[in-house]
Design a protein around this motif. Sequence first.
Motif, mmCIF file in Angstrom:
data_model
loop_
_atom_site.group_PDB
_atom_site.id
_atom_site.type_symbol
_atom_site.label_atom_id
_atom_site.label_comp_id
_atom_site.label_asym_id
_atom_site.label_seq_id
_atom_site.Cartn_x
_atom_site.Cartn_y
_atom_site.Cartn_z
ATOM 1 N N ASP A 2 42.855 46.509 30.019
ATOM 2 C CA ASP A 2 44.187 46.959 29.586
ATOM 3 C C ASP A 2 45.199 45.892 30.017
ATOM 4 N N PRO A 3 46.059 45.417 29.109
ATOM 5 C CA PRO A 3 47.006 44.360 29.499
ATOM 6 C C PRO A 3 47.936 44.771 30.633
ATOM 7 N N ARG A 4 48.002 46.069 30.925
ATOM 8 C CA ARG A 4 48.879 46.524 32.014
ATOM 9 C C ARG A 4 48.203 46.456 33.388
ATOM 10 N N ALA A 5 46.900 46.149 33.401
ATOM 11 C CA ALA A 5 46.175 46.038 34.680
ATOM 12 C C ALA A 5 46.562 44.732 35.364
ATOM 13 N N CYS A 6 47.131 44.825 36.546
ATOM 14 C CA CYS A 6 47.673 43.640 37.239
ATOM 15 C C CYS A 6 46.880 43.262 38.476
ATOM 16 N N TYR A 7 45.809 44.003 38.813
ATOM 17 C CA TYR A 7 45.221 43.833 40.150
ATOM 18 C C TYR A 7 44.540 42.494 40.367
ATOM 19 N N PHE A 8 43.976 41.891 39.312
ATOM 20 C CA PHE A 8 43.394 40.563 39.554
ATOM 21 C C PHE A 8 44.475 39.476 39.536
ATOM 22 N N GLU A 9 45.607 39.762 38.895
ATOM 23 C CA GLU A 9 46.765 38.853 39.038
ATOM 24 C C GLU A 9 47.246 38.860 40.492
ATOM 25 N N GLN A 10 47.259 40.050 41.116
ATOM 26 C CA GLN A 10 47.666 40.133 42.539
ATOM 27 C C GLN A 10 46.771 39.241 43.401
ATOM 28 N N VAL A 11 45.468 39.264 43.093
ATOM 29 C CA VAL A 11 44.522 38.450 43.874
ATOM 30 C C VAL A 11 44.914 36.977 43.796
ATOM 31 N N LEU A 12 45.167 36.488 42.584
ATOM 32 C CA LEU A 12 45.507 35.068 42.407
ATOM 33 C C LEU A 12 46.878 34.762 43.009
ATOM 34 N N ASN A 13 47.833 35.655 42.779
ATOM 35 C CA ASN A 13 49.181 35.412 43.307
ATOM 36 C C ASN A 13 49.189 35.373 44.834
ATOM 37 N N GLY A 14 48.237 36.079 45.449
ATOM 38 C CA GLY A 14 48.145 36.055 46.908
ATOM 39 C C GLY A 14 47.890 34.646 47.426
ATOM 40 N N LYS A 15 47.087 33.899 46.710
ATOM 41 C CA LYS A 15 46.814 32.515 47.153
ATOM 42 C C LYS A 15 48.105 31.690 47.075
ATOM 43 N N TYR A 16 48.862 31.817 45.995
ATOM 44 C CA TYR A 16 50.071 30.995 45.849
ATOM 45 C C TYR A 16 51.128 31.367 46.893
ATOM 46 N N MET A 17 51.271 32.664 47.148
ATOM 47 C CA MET A 17 52.274 33.068 48.150
ATOM 48 C C MET A 17 51.840 32.652 49.557
ATOM 49 N N ARG A 18 50.555 32.671 49.812
ATOM 50 C CA ARG A 18 50.078 32.222 51.137
ATOM 51 C C ARG A 18 50.274 30.714 51.278
ATOM 52 N N MET A 19 50.097 29.977 50.185
ATOM 53 C CA MET A 19 50.407 28.530 50.231
ATOM 54 C C MET A 19 51.883 28.335 50.584
ATOM 55 N N ALA A 20 52.744 29.081 49.899
ATOM 56 C CA ALA A 20 54.191 28.942 50.145
ATOM 57 C C ALA A 20 54.534 29.317 51.584
ATOM 58 N N LEU A 21 53.894 30.355 52.110
ATOM 59 C CA LEU A 21 54.194 30.809 53.473
ATOM 60 C C LEU A 21 53.676 29.822 54.521
ATOM 61 N N ILE A 22 52.462 29.319 54.327
ATOM 62 C CA ILE A 22 51.919 28.332 55.282
ATOM 63 C C ILE A 22 52.853 27.119 55.342
#
Length: 307
Positions: free
Chosen positions: A277-297
């Motif tokens: 379903d295009p409204r399912a965002c949970y695997f986007e959250q997984v990927l976005n977690g890496k980018y936000m952790r890069m920004a935070l580090i």
Amino acid sequence: MRSIIDILDLSTEEINELVHTAEDIIAHPADYAEICHGKKLATLFFEPSTRTRLSFEAAMYELGGNVIGFSEANSSSAAKGESVSDTVKTVSCYADIIAMRHPKEGAPRVASMAASIPVINAGDGGHNHPTQTLADLLTIYRHRHSFSNLKLGLCGDLKFGRTVHSLLNAMSRYEGLEVVLISPDELKLPSYVKKDVLQKNNIPYVQTENLEEALPGLDIIYMTRVQRERFFNEEDYLRLKDTYILTPDKLKGTRDDLMIMHPLPRVNEISVAIDDDPRACYFEQVLNGKYMRMALIMKLLKEAGTI
Ligand code: CP
């Protein structure tokens, strides 16, 4: 030395800055590929993890840095009785920044007081999980371009759900938030979170046990797992674990732009039939977690003068 133990350790301006850095990393990854060259992240995981540990590690590698650490308490000297404070004093001799997960609430705070390098809370018991919230916020921002005027449904284990507690804290700072708390009676949001976050900030909220009735009108449904590891009694876990299962038929009558979120891991809470379903965002959250952790580090190492 600045550490991030609670999502409220970051101001809204800093969260905006991290979101914009993450978006720039997504657009121009090569610009960030050497920023942490020669620096080391220590991942100290006293509790199991797939996403948080591996995304922290992927984040550091994609910044050109290196990673040391352990993925279970039993492979560290914690198994011999070493304290959290002594562990992080030791790790401070070897690494430039620590990401720590621990089953005991408050352990990363104790670690941050003993360490001479920044400590990031990668999840402490049923308390907080600030970097999951950073992943959630980037996902919301990329869909909605704003954090304001959202009707947020939180479903499942709201008692022990550290991702829920951190997300509510973060979202409480934006205008127009409405909250629907969906849980069985035994897994209701703790009263300290209701008082300190919802009531203190005059956020309108309702509590219900009925997911289907709550779904229409929500902008976001944030499903969570009933966490076997937080129960003292297996019978209670087995009775409650499948209370909520989101299936395609339950999505009839919901918004076309509903965001279906879950911090993962999922057990049964969202049917795999929803994954496409295009409204399912949970695997986007997984990927976005890496980018936000890069920004935070990067942010913490820059503030520490390490890079
Ligand atoms: N969302 C999350 O914290 O997943 P892990 O437990 O796999 O790290």
